[in-house]
Design an enzyme around this catalytic site. Structure first.
Site, PDB file in Angstrom:
ATOM      1  N   ILE A  95      -0.563  18.804   3.423  1.00  0.00           N
ATOM      2  CA  ILE A  95      -0.206  18.073   4.646  1.00  0.00           C
ATOM      3  C   ILE A  95      -0.292  18.979   5.863  1.00  0.00           C
ATOM      4  O   ILE A  95      -0.888  18.617   6.884  1.00  0.00           O
ATOM      5  CB  ILE A  95       1.215  17.472   4.514  1.00  0.00           C
ATOM      6  CG1 ILE A  95       1.196  16.345   3.474  1.00  0.00           C
ATOM      7  CG2 ILE A  95       1.722  16.977   5.865  1.00  0.00           C
ATOM      8  CD1 ILE A  95       2.533  15.693   3.228  1.00  0.00           C
ATOM      9  N   ALA A 109       6.252  20.445   6.587  1.00  0.00           N
ATOM     10  CA  ALA A 109       5.347  20.049   5.503  1.00  0.00           C
ATOM     11  C   ALA A 109       5.608  20.951   4.308  1.00  0.00           C
ATOM     12  O   ALA A 109       4.742  21.686   3.854  1.00  0.00           O
ATOM     13  CB  ALA A 109       3.905  20.151   5.970  1.00  0.00           C
ATOM     14  N   THR A 121       3.214   4.621   0.885  1.00  0.00           N
ATOM     15  CA  THR A 121       3.024   5.752   1.802  1.00  0.00           C
ATOM     16  C   THR A 121       1.543   5.995   2.038  1.00  0.00           C
ATOM     17  O   THR A 121       1.098   6.190   3.173  1.00  0.00           O
ATOM     18  CB  THR A 121       3.663   7.024   1.194  1.00  0.00           C
ATOM     19  OG1 THR A 121       5.058   6.780   1.017  1.00  0.00           O
ATOM     20  CG2 THR A 121       3.470   8.222   2.087  1.00  0.00           C
ATOM     21  N   HIS A 160     -33.023  16.462  -4.258  1.00  0.00           N
ATOM     22  CA  HIS A 160     -33.175  17.421  -3.172  1.00  0.00           C
ATOM     23  C   HIS A 160     -33.563  16.687  -1.898  1.00  0.00           C
ATOM     24  O   HIS A 160     -34.426  15.818  -1.957  1.00  0.00           O
ATOM     25  CB  HIS A 160     -34.265  18.431  -3.521  1.00  0.00           C
ATOM     26  CG  HIS A 160     -34.549  19.398  -2.411  1.00  0.00           C
ATOM     27  ND1 HIS A 160     -33.690  20.431  -2.100  1.00  0.00           N
ATOM     28  CD2 HIS A 160     -35.572  19.460  -1.524  1.00  0.00           C
ATOM     29  CE1 HIS A 160     -34.187  21.108  -1.062  1.00  0.00           C
ATOM     30  NE2 HIS A 160     -35.325  20.533  -0.698  1.00  0.00           N
ATOM     31  N   GLY A 188       0.789  -1.238   0.000  1.00  0.00           N
ATOM     32  CA  GLY A 188       0.000   0.000   0.000  1.00  0.00           C
ATOM     33  C   GLY A 188       0.818   1.283   0.000  1.00  0.00           C
ATOM     34  O   GLY A 188       0.272   2.373  -0.178  1.00  0.00           O
ATOM     35  N   ALA A 197       2.016  25.784   4.422  1.00  0.00           N
ATOM     36  CA  ALA A 197       0.543  25.772   4.428  1.00  0.00           C
ATOM     37  C   ALA A 197       0.021  25.062   3.191  1.00  0.00           C
ATOM     38  O   ALA A 197      -0.834  25.562   2.465  1.00  0.00           O
ATOM     39  CB  ALA A 197      -0.003  27.202   4.493  1.00  0.00           C
TER      40      ALA A 197
HETATM   41  P1  NAI Z   1       2.784  21.204  -0.669  1.00  0.00           P
HETATM   42  O1  NAI Z   1       3.626  21.379  -1.857  1.00  0.00           O
HETATM   43  O2  NAI Z   1       1.316  20.976  -0.797  1.00  0.00           O
HETATM   44  O3  NAI Z   1       2.944  22.487   0.295  1.00  0.00           O
HETATM   45  C1  NAI Z   1       4.203  22.885   0.798  1.00  0.00           C
HETATM   46  C2  NAI Z   1       4.090  24.311   1.314  1.00  0.00           C
HETATM   47  O4  NAI Z   1       5.283  24.634   2.007  1.00  0.00           O
HETATM   48  C3  NAI Z   1       3.945  25.323   0.204  1.00  0.00           C
HETATM   49  O5  NAI Z   1       2.863  26.177   0.510  1.00  0.00           O
HETATM   50  C4  NAI Z   1       5.281  26.068   0.214  1.00  0.00           C
HETATM   51  O6  NAI Z   1       5.172  27.397  -0.194  1.00  0.00           O
HETATM   52  C5  NAI Z   1       5.662  25.959   1.688  1.00  0.00           C
HETATM   53  N1  NAI Z   1       7.089  26.106   1.949  1.00  0.00           N
HETATM   54  C6  NAI Z   1       8.119  25.544   1.269  1.00  0.00           C
HETATM   55  N2  NAI Z   1       9.296  25.911   1.832  1.00  0.00           N
HETATM   56  C7  NAI Z   1       9.013  26.696   2.899  1.00  0.00           C
HETATM   57  C8  NAI Z   1       9.814  27.383   3.878  1.00  0.00           C
HETATM   58  N3  NAI Z   1      11.134  27.326   3.895  1.00  0.00           N
HETATM   59  N4  NAI Z   1       9.178  28.118   4.838  1.00  0.00           N
HETATM   60  C9  NAI Z   1       7.810  28.181   4.844  1.00  0.00           C
HETATM   61  N5  NAI Z   1       7.021  27.566   3.943  1.00  0.00           N
HETATM   62  C10 NAI Z   1       7.618  26.822   2.978  1.00  0.00           C
HETATM   63  O7  NAI Z   1       3.500  20.035   0.167  1.00  0.00           O
HETATM   64  P2  NAI Z   1       2.989  19.103   1.339  1.00  0.00           P
HETATM   65  O8  NAI Z   1       1.827  19.697   2.061  1.00  0.00           O
HETATM   66  O9  NAI Z   1       4.215  18.776   2.118  1.00  0.00           O
HETATM   67  O10 NAI Z   1       2.472  17.826   0.579  1.00  0.00           O
HETATM   68  C11 NAI Z   1       3.377  17.045  -0.204  1.00  0.00           C
HETATM   69  C12 NAI Z   1       2.663  16.376  -1.336  1.00  0.00           C
HETATM   70  O11 NAI Z   1       1.768  15.402  -0.841  1.00  0.00           O
HETATM   71  C13 NAI Z   1       1.877  17.351  -2.167  1.00  0.00           C
HETATM   72  O12 NAI Z   1       2.125  17.101  -3.522  1.00  0.00           O
HETATM   73  C14 NAI Z   1       0.453  17.045  -1.820  1.00  0.00           C
HETATM   74  O13 NAI Z   1      -0.418  17.269  -2.921  1.00  0.00           O
HETATM   75  C15 NAI Z   1       0.496  15.577  -1.444  1.00  0.00           C
HETATM   76  N6  NAI Z   1      -0.551  15.294  -0.474  1.00  0.00           N
HETATM   77  C16 NAI Z   1      -1.835  15.250  -0.903  1.00  0.00           C
HETATM   78  C17 NAI Z   1      -2.859  15.049  -0.024  1.00  0.00           C
HETATM   79  C18 NAI Z   1      -4.262  15.071  -0.535  1.00  0.00           C
HETATM   80  O14 NAI Z   1      -4.447  14.926  -1.739  1.00  0.00           O
HETATM   81  N7  NAI Z   1      -5.267  15.263   0.312  1.00  0.00           N
HETATM   82  C19 NAI Z   1      -2.624  14.852   1.416  1.00  0.00           C
HETATM   83  C20 NAI Z   1      -1.247  14.968   1.754  1.00  0.00           C
HETATM   84  C21 NAI Z   1      -0.259  15.162   0.833  1.00  0.00           C
END
Ligand code: NAI
Length: 462
Positions: A180, A266, A41, A441, A39, A177
């Site tokens: 994750i 994150a 990550t 509805h 499965g 933000a």
């Molecule tokens: P992300 O790419 O979504 O967000 C990372 C954030 O960190 C960005 O807003 C960026 O500007 C910020 N950042 C980067 N460097 C920084 C710094 N030095 N200081 C402050 N902010 C900084 O990455 P995330 O949330 O870690 O997720 C990783 C991957 O996993 C993504 O591609 C996401 O789509 C995927 N994922 C998808 C989920 C879902 O579909 N529900 C759930 C969890 C993860």
């Protein structure tokens, strides 16, 4: 040495789906996985356990916020963290065992161990070398850290450590933000943790429709999350207890810092390909180590393919699954295809946030003539009944042809609602097609239809 038609490396959503589909199409298939369970990550330390925690803490939040309003009296429940963790573990086991069952059912051989590719057409697992006509790399991704920051998965954690903290912390700084940061930040905010999200950009969830992002930030702030935007993190230092995060505000270069029990990094993920031997093979890679492939997922080495987080594109489980299915079909002589224009994205907070297709900002940038149909959940009876009327549906359609170009939803069940728009887009539907479709509805989906109506002569309930 066993011979296979296809060996897939990695049993995450990309790899296990590719394995099952290839087997269904008559191939002799093996899938290599080094974890104790299948499965990847997603099932083990990502999508699935986080959804269990989101569900449990959402219900807890409901008991605090809304039970009394509905005449449900009594003390709100307290949290037994060990039990919540056990529930989460059960959910994970149920799913990983499910993949094991599917492997057996479809006669996919699970080669247990970590794979390397000593030569084209060969996969080494432990001391054994197996051969295959085709090899598919589906090894996924790992959290990327910040320079100088050491992750210990106890105090300074990635999403993996954030799922198994010893106890809900009093305070947490989330760096980033993105998806994750906001999902895990929500979990702990609902458990009573003071969560501060520090983000480099001036808005949360980069790439999301700006109107939705603004509304999302407002709603999360009301739920108790604090945001520091436009802040470049300088350092994260571990103390005797907790850690200190220092950042510089981009607008005036001023420095500030905050102590917290837990720091969650994150800031994105990067392809996980170490140990495969790609350098020796001469496999071409692109930015951030993504494996380069052609339109048929083939790398520059004939017979070696790659899919999912290890290649370019959004790092999403469902994108990997689609690529897994497509590559299996191509390797079985069929026409596998992925429509990259219609890949939904969902954030599983409350309210949920979902999107597909172009954002308004992208359409402006493309110089495309478009129209906007917007409908607030305030006009949706069902959303009001569950105290979730804050969001909206925003449908974007071509100004001339009325063809749907994108949809952005913040509100109850957004992650499910988005799929009727995905289907519509796959069929090249117009906003009017959606507007003319009868919607039951009272359902949340009426808000999607109303947004489609708003692209034409107007919504009824707004
Ligand atoms: P992300 O790419 O979504 O967000 C990372 C954030 O960190 C960005 O807003 C960026 O500007 C910020 N950042 C980067 N460097 C920084 C710094 N030095 N200081 C402050 N902010 C900084 O990455 P995330 O949330 O870690 O997720 C990783 C991957 O996993 C993504 O591609 C996401 O789509 C995927 N994922 C998808 C989920 C879902 O579909 N529900 C759930 C969890 C993860």
């Amino acid at each position: 040495m066993a011979e296979f038609d296809t060996i897939i490396i990695g049993a995450g959503p990309g790899g296990y789906v590719a394995a099952i589909r290839a087997a269904q199409l008559g191939q002799k298939v093996a899938c290599v996985e080094g974890r104790e369970t299948l499965g990847g990550t997603c099932l083990n330390v990502g999508c699935i356990p986080s959804k269990a925690l989101l569900h449990a803490t959402h219900l807890l939040h409901e008991t605090h916020e809304n039970f009394e309003k509905m005449g449900l009296m009594g003390a709100p429940p307290t949290v037994d963290w060990a039990k919540m963790q056990a529930y989460k573990a059960d959910v994970v086991t149920g799913n990983t065992k499910g993949i094991e069952f599917l492997f057996k059912k479809n006669k996919v051989t699970w080669l247990k161990g970590w794979a390397s590719i000593p030569a084209p057409g060969q996969v080494k697992v432990g001391d054994e070398v197996h051969s295959a006509k085709n090899i598919v790399i589906a090894t996924g991704s790992e959290a990327s850290s910040l320079p100088g920051v050491t992750v210990d998965e106890e105090t300074i954690v990635t999403s993996t450590g954030a799922l198994t903290l010893a106890k809900p912390p009093k305070s947490m700084v989330v760096i980033g933000a993105g998806v994750i940061g906001l999902e895990m930040g929500s979990v702990y905010a609902r458990l009573g943790t003071q969560v501060t999200v520090v983000e480099y950009l001036d808005a949360i969830t980069p790439g999301m429709d700006a109107e939705v992002a603004k509304s999302f930030q407002r709603i999360l702030s009301k739920q108790g999350l604090k945001f520091v935007l436009g802040a470049a993190v300088q350092s994260v230092t571990k103390g005797k207890t907790g850690a200190t995060v220092t950042w510089k505000l981009k607008k005036n270069d001023s420095e500030a810092s905050l102590d917290a029990d837990i720091v969650l990094l994150a800031t994105g993920r990067k392809p996980y390909t170490s140990g495969l031997g790609l350098e020796v093979l001469g496999v071409e890679t692109g930015p951030r180590g993504t494996i380069k492939t052609d339109d048929h997922f083939q790398t520059n080495i004939p017979g070696l393919y790659a899919i999912g987080d290890a290649v370019a594109g959004p790092m999403l489980a469902h994108k990997a699954e689609d690529e897994g299915m497509a590559v299996a079909e191509i390797l079985s002589g069929k026409h596998g295809h992925v429509n990259y224009n219609v890949i939904p994205g969902v954030i599983y907070t409350t309210p949920e946030v979902a999107s597909v297709g172009k954002t308004e900002e992208q359409l402006k940038e493309d110089g495309r003539a478009y129209k906007v149909g917007k409908f607030p959940f305030m006009g949706n009876a069902r959303a009001k009944a569950i105290f979730q009327a804050e969001g909206f549906v925003k449908l974007l359609a071509d100004k001339e042809t009325d063809r749907i170009l994108g949809c952005h939803i913040i509100g109850p069940g957004a992650g499910d609602l988005i799929h009727e728009v995905c289907v519509a887009m796959e069929f090249g539907a117009s906003a009017q097609d959606l507007a003319l479709t009868c919607h039951a509805h009272p359902t949340y989906s009426e808000a999607v239809r109303e947004a489609a109506l708003a692209c034409g002569d107007g919504a009824i309930h707004a």
